[in-house]
Design a protein around this motif. Structure first.
Motif, PDB file in Angstrom:
ATOM      1  N   GLY A   1       0.799  -1.212   0.000  1.00 25.82           N
ATOM      2  CA  GLY A   1       0.000   0.000   0.000  1.00 25.82           C
ATOM      3  C   GLY A   1       0.832   1.262   0.000  1.00 25.82           C
ATOM      4  O   GLY A   1       1.944   1.294   0.527  1.00 25.82           O
ATOM      5  N   PHE A   2       0.292   2.290  -0.607  1.00 27.89           N
ATOM      6  CA  PHE A   2       0.896   3.618  -0.641  1.00 27.89           C
ATOM      7  C   PHE A   2      -0.158   4.611  -0.165  1.00 27.89           C
ATOM      8  O   PHE A   2      -0.902   5.178  -0.975  1.00 27.89           O
ATOM      9  CB  PHE A   2       1.366   3.950  -2.065  1.00 27.89           C
ATOM     10  CG  PHE A   2       2.311   2.931  -2.629  1.00 27.89           C
ATOM     11  CD1 PHE A   2       3.663   2.954  -2.314  1.00 27.89           C
ATOM     12  CD2 PHE A   2       1.835   1.929  -3.462  1.00 27.89           C
ATOM     13  CE1 PHE A   2       4.520   2.004  -2.827  1.00 27.89           C
ATOM     14  CE2 PHE A   2       2.690   0.969  -3.977  1.00 27.89           C
ATOM     15  CZ  PHE A   2       4.050   1.011  -3.653  1.00 27.89           C
ATOM     16  N   PRO A   3      -0.250   4.809   1.156  1.00 33.05           N
ATOM     17  CA  PRO A   3      -1.348   5.611   1.697  1.00 33.05           C
ATOM     18  C   PRO A   3      -1.368   7.053   1.203  1.00 33.05           C
ATOM     19  O   PRO A   3      -2.444   7.615   0.986  1.00 33.05           O
ATOM     20  CB  PRO A   3      -1.147   5.547   3.209  1.00 33.05           C
ATOM     21  CG  PRO A   3       0.215   5.020   3.431  1.00 33.05           C
ATOM     22  CD  PRO A   3       0.628   4.291   2.200  1.00 33.05           C
ATOM     23  N   ASN A   4      -0.224   7.671   0.995  1.00 37.80           N
ATOM     24  CA  ASN A   4      -0.197   9.067   0.537  1.00 37.80           C
ATOM     25  C   ASN A   4      -0.771   9.220  -0.867  1.00 37.80           C
ATOM     26  O   ASN A   4      -1.328  10.246  -1.207  1.00 37.80           O
ATOM     27  CB  ASN A   4       1.222   9.633   0.585  1.00 37.80           C
ATOM     28  CG  ASN A   4       1.735   9.743   2.002  1.00 37.80           C
ATOM     29  OD1 ASN A   4       0.960   9.778   2.952  1.00 37.80           O
ATOM     30  ND2 ASN A   4       3.044   9.782   2.158  1.00 37.80           N
ATOM     31  N   GLU A   5      -0.609   8.189  -1.687  1.00 38.21           N
ATOM     32  CA  GLU A   5      -1.134   8.227  -3.050  1.00 38.21           C
ATOM     33  C   GLU A   5      -2.492   7.536  -3.171  1.00 38.21           C
ATOM     34  O   GLU A   5      -3.050   7.470  -4.264  1.00 38.21           O
ATOM     35  CB  GLU A   5      -0.152   7.544  -4.024  1.00 38.21           C
ATOM     36  CG  GLU A   5       1.162   8.275  -4.196  1.00 38.21           C
ATOM     37  CD  GLU A   5       2.185   7.885  -3.136  1.00 38.21           C
ATOM     38  OE1 GLU A   5       2.125   6.743  -2.621  1.00 38.21           O
ATOM     39  OE2 GLU A   5       3.036   8.715  -2.795  1.00 38.21           O
ATOM     40  N   LYS A   6      -2.984   6.981  -2.065  1.00 37.48           N
ATOM     41  CA  LYS A   6      -4.227   6.192  -2.064  1.00 37.48           C
ATOM     42  C   LYS A   6      -4.162   5.109  -3.137  1.00 37.48           C
ATOM     43  O   LYS A   6      -5.086   4.926  -3.929  1.00 37.48           O
ATOM     44  CB  LYS A   6      -5.454   7.089  -2.264  1.00 37.48           C
ATOM     45  CG  LYS A   6      -5.713   8.038  -1.120  1.00 37.48           C
ATOM     46  CD  LYS A   6      -6.981   8.808  -1.352  1.00 37.48           C
ATOM     47  CE  LYS A   6      -7.214   9.781  -0.208  1.00 37.48           C
ATOM     48  NZ  LYS A   6      -8.369  10.626  -0.447  1.00 37.48           N
ATOM     49  N   SER A   7      -3.031   4.411  -3.163  1.00 33.10           N
ATOM     50  CA  SER A   7      -2.786   3.391  -4.182  1.00 33.10           C
ATOM     51  C   SER A   7      -2.393   2.068  -3.549  1.00 33.10           C
ATOM     52  O   SER A   7      -1.866   2.018  -2.438  1.00 33.10           O
ATOM     53  CB  SER A   7      -1.660   3.826  -5.122  1.00 33.10           C
ATOM     54  OG  SER A   7      -2.007   4.996  -5.797  1.00 33.10           O
ATOM     55  N   VAL A   8      -2.643   1.019  -4.318  1.00 35.36           N
ATOM     56  CA  VAL A   8      -2.276  -0.342  -3.927  1.00 35.36           C
ATOM     57  C   VAL A   8      -1.592  -0.994  -5.117  1.00 35.36           C
ATOM     58  O   VAL A   8      -2.080  -0.898  -6.242  1.00 35.36           O
ATOM     59  CB  VAL A   8      -3.534  -1.152  -3.531  1.00 35.36           C
ATOM     60  CG1 VAL A   8      -3.202  -2.615  -3.346  1.00 35.36           C
ATOM     61  CG2 VAL A   8      -4.166  -0.594  -2.273  1.00 35.36           C
TER      62      VAL A   8
END
Length: 148
Positions: free
Chosen positions: A47-54
């Motif tokens: 997960g990449f919480p700052n980019e709201k990406s998985v």
């Protein structure tokens, strides 16, 4: 929970190859029989919480049985990036690099990733002297908690 609250905005951002290994040998080619072929599949999420990406990493590998031992000869890994318009605690949660995804959404992400990987892999194996095909998968068998 209403149907409206189950909707999630998600984008398929991209897919890239992260590993390709082909160690197909003459002993496999000369003795090739589909009954001795074993397909494996593994996946993980980052997960990449700052980019709201998985990012869903998917590895496909093939082993071939020679003299009662399996020898891995092919491995292909892709990474599929999904971006979410927003995250909903009841469906997806990204904490640091850890990702928690509801089975239903995970099934969708996995289906998309497998389909895209199948297309990339078919190009990679098109010139091999043996037939390697990534079959269709029953996602409910990969995710036993998935409800129908």
């Amino acid at each position: 929970m209403s149907e409206e609250s189950k909707e999630i905005g998600v984008q398929f951002k991209n897919i890239k190859e992260t590993l390709f290994s082909n160690k197909l040998s003459d002993d496999i080619v000369n003795d090739f029989n589909h009954d001795n072929l074993e397909l494996g599949l593994a996946f993980s999420l980052k997960g990449f919480p700052n980019e709201k990406s998985v990012a869903l990493s998917l590895t496909i590998f093939y082993k071939y049985k020679i003299e009662n031992k399996y020898k891995e000869f092919f491995k292909f890994t892709t990474e599929t990036l999904f971006k979410f318009e927003s995250t909903y605690d009841n469906v997806i949660k990204i904490e640091d690099s850890k990702v928690f995804v509801a089975d239903e959404l995970m099934g969708t992400l996995l289906s998309i990733s497998i389909g895209a990987t199948r297309g990339m892999m078919s190009y990679k194996v098109s010139n091999l002297p043996i037939d390697l095909v990534l079959p269709l998968f029953d996602i409910s068998k990969l995710l036993p908690n998935l409800t129908k």
